[in-house]
Design an enzyme around this catalytic site. Structure first.
Site, PDB file in Angstrom:
ATOM      1  N   GLU A 181       0.943  -1.225   0.175  1.00  0.00           N
ATOM      2  CA  GLU A 181      -0.253   0.113   0.130  1.00  0.00           C
ATOM      3  C   GLU A 181       0.712   1.275   0.052  1.00  0.00           C
ATOM      4  O   GLU A 181       0.680   2.400   0.832  1.00  0.00           O
ATOM      5  CB  GLU A 181      -0.948  -0.010   1.100  1.00  0.00           C
ATOM      6  CG  GLU A 181      -2.021  -1.129   1.029  1.00  0.00           C
ATOM      7  CD  GLU A 181      -3.118  -0.945   2.093  1.00  0.00           C
ATOM      8  OE1 GLU A 181      -4.342  -1.358   1.555  1.00  0.00           O
ATOM      9  OE2 GLU A 181      -2.919  -0.405   3.341  1.00  0.00           O
ATOM     10  N   GLU A 221      -6.516  -7.622  -1.004  1.00  0.00           N
ATOM     11  CA  GLU A 221      -6.976  -7.829   0.551  1.00  0.00           C
ATOM     12  C   GLU A 221      -8.772  -7.513   0.498  1.00  0.00           C
ATOM     13  O   GLU A 221      -8.983  -6.267   0.215  1.00  0.00           O
ATOM     14  CB  GLU A 221      -6.338  -6.600   1.307  1.00  0.00           C
ATOM     15  CG  GLU A 221      -4.862  -7.029   1.756  1.00  0.00           C
ATOM     16  CD  GLU A 221      -4.298  -6.015   2.878  1.00  0.00           C
ATOM     17  OE1 GLU A 221      -5.067  -5.291   3.275  1.00  0.00           O
ATOM     18  OE2 GLU A 221      -3.231  -6.048   2.946  1.00  0.00           O
TER      19      GLU A 221
END
Length: 579
Positions: free
Chosen positions: A158, A234
């Site tokens: 991320e 995710e």
């Protein structure tokens, strides 16, 4: 030779379309004696892949060291994934977030590099290069084209939420390829235009992280990844808990509907988490979005497979959804039985500060941070002589128990922005026991120092002449050996022991209601932190950490009066659903 590649619209396993149906299990959050059981549970839910991060700071608590034994046997974990007939996705970071202490970055790294992390800084990259030189040779032989289970590896984590240094990402990718990583490399970001743009790199396959509105978010991902398979790498099927908050849960049927929406588009998925596990020891992270929030010991995450390995309603709901897209094997694995319920007396106790009174610490002119001391987790005791007045700190990170001549005068909390205390008149020995409650794992405050943040002043003048000791949270039983004999109910900080017999090994759930705040160990296995403020009111002791016959529980209670008996529950108590 088996191949795994990215095609025009699909992942390709040996040239044929392959949909990744993955679930996250972090090997470092599960006792190694239970790895196989948790992997089998994932396969029986209908998954074909297991995903895990690699926690750099666990493997390398000191620079130049890289541990792979016991719960850090990454290769052994991945071999069990392969033995179960499943594939693997590995995310070695170097940053992982994961609600894990310091986002997986070692304390020595952030001490040396300060804010110059996750970027093209020479000192930072030099350390990352050392890490990759240890971990990538372990992973390269386990790739699918070498007969292993690994089909994908991720670069950073991320990154678009943190920075936009394309040179940094390129360096990581180049190093992976140079180390023999041949499987496709991916990035992951939340599906906003800015994050997807900043966190990606040409040649790396973009994936997204989210927990709802899958169709819309995958459509945004498609604008940034115009070809190849879509993947929610995710899918947040639950959430983690903070001390003082509620126990987070999500509706099983609604979560299953969101999973079905993702799969209905033809996308691949990684369920985060399939099995959350536990922040054993002092490994929990913390958030800081305006105020500090440490994560609880339990990382149950309201996942399909609970912290103690029980199939939940969410497991059944997800299995029904997956059965519409893949062949689901029969349920052969058995859930763990209810745990034995019993009470046992604490038989020995020792006042921690009394035991430490004769120990010589390191001497400093001004109060050092824990990082300057080289203590990156746990407890540090500061000592000095003072006269009465107003004692002020630059900041407390994260909790300070202040005593004068052995008598408690205050507990200062970072959460409350406590920074001052009135010291009674007269000269005396000031002791400050500081607890690191978990390093921030997300955002710009990653890597901040712990302990007393200076200056420390008394009536406006800086306090000088400090003696500082580290408290051993690896072997707490030593304090009982050196000073046992106090009543277990004495006011903390106190170390206490309870001994009990088991007819056979079993999962246990230690009730922490009434224990106050502290840490616990069973037969040397670090169960983690407890705190009466909740939400969780029990600690999970995994079956492989117990023994048939004699078992020893050690508790370090930091404040309050420890009860005379320890109590074990049939089922975990993760706390109320409302704050």
């Amino acid at each position: 030779m088996t191949t795994f590649t990215i095609g025009e619209s699909d992942f390709l396993l040996d040239g044929s379309p392959f949909r990744i149906l993955s679930g996250a299990i972090h090997y470092f959050r599960v006792h190694p004696g239970q790895w196989e059981d948790r992997i089998v549970a994932a396969r029986e839910m209908g998954l074909n892949t297991i995903e895990t991060y690699v926690a750099w700071n666990e493997h390398a608590p000191e620079r130049g060291r890289f541990d792979t034994d016991g719960r850090l046997d990454l290769v052994g974990f991945l071999r069990l994934v392969q033995d179960a007939g499943m594939h693997a996705i590995v995310r070695p970071g170097p940053f992982i977030c994961a609600e894990w202490d310091n986002g997986g970055l070692p304390g020595w790294l952030t001490r040396d590099c300060g804010e110059h992390i996750r970027r093209s800084d020479p000192a930072y990259l030099d350390a990352v290069g050392e890490y990759f030189a240890h971990v990538l040779p372990l992973l390269a032989p386990l790739q699918v084209d070498s007969g292993g289970p690994i089909i994908l590896m991720q670069v950073e984590n991320e990154y678009g939420a943190y920075g936009s240094d394309k040179g940094y990402l390129s360096t990581l990718a180049d190093w992976m390829r140079a180390a023999g990583i041949t499987v496709p490399l991916t990035t992951i970001d939340q599906p906003t235009d800015q994050m997807l743009a900043d966190g990606s790199l040409p040649g790396l396959h973009k994936t997204a992280s989210f927990g709802s509105n899958g169709r819309d978010r995958l459509a945004r991902l498609r604008r940034h990844q115009p070809d190849g398979p879509l993947m929610c790498a995710e899918f947040w099927d639950g959430w983690f808990d903070h001390w003082g908050g509620r126990h987070n849960t999500t509706d099983p049927e609604e979560a299953a509907r969101q999973l079905d929406e993702i799969l209905s588009t033809g996308a691949s998925v990684n369920i985060y988490m399939f099995h959350g596990g536990t922040n054993f020891g002092l490994t929990n992270g913390a958030n800081h979005k305006g105020y500090y929030e440490p994560t609880t010991t339990s990382y149950d995450y309201d996942a399909p497979l609970s912290e103690n390995g029980v199939r939940t309603q969410k497991y059944d709901a997800f299995r029904r959804v997956l059965s519409r897209y893949t062949e689901v094997p029969p349920l052969m694995r058995r859930d763990p039985a209810a745990s034995p319920e019993f009470e046992v007396a604490f038989d020995t106790a020792a006042r921690l500060l009394s035991v430490l009174a004769g120990d010589a610490g390191e001497c400093f002119d001004t109060a050092p941070t824990m990082d300057e001391l080289g203590a990156y987790r746990g407890l540090v005791l500061y000592r000095t002589n003072v006269r009465g007045g107003v004692l002020r700190f630059g900041e407390i990170r994260d909790r300070a128990h202040v005593l004068l001549d052995g008598r408690s005068i205050a507990v200062l909390e970072r959460e409350h922005n406590d920074r001052a205390v009135d010291v009674p008149d007269g000269e005396g020995v000031l002791e400050i026991l500081v607890e690191d409650q978990g390093r921030v794992n997300y955002g710009p405050r990653i890597g901040e120092a712990k302990g007393l943040i200076g200056p420390v002043t008394l009536n406006g003048a800086e306090v000088r002449g400090w003696e500082v000791l580290r408290v051993d949270t690896q072997h707490p039983g030593q304090y009982l050996e050196r000073g046992g004999g106090d009543r277990p109910s004495v006011v903390g900080p106190v170390v206490a022991r309870a001994v009990f017999e088991l007819e056979e090994v079993a999962d246990l759930h230690l009730s922490t209601a009434g224990l106050g705040k502290g840490m616990a160990w069973l037969n040397g296995w670090p169960l983690g932190r407890f705190w009466s403020r909740g939400p969780q009111q029990s600690l999970y002791a995994p079956e492989p950490a117990t023994r048939a016959g004699r078992n020893e529980l050690v508790v370090l209670a930091l404040n309050g009066a420890l009860p005379s008996r320890a109590r074990f529950l049939a089922h975990p108590d993760r706390g109320p659903l409302e704050a």
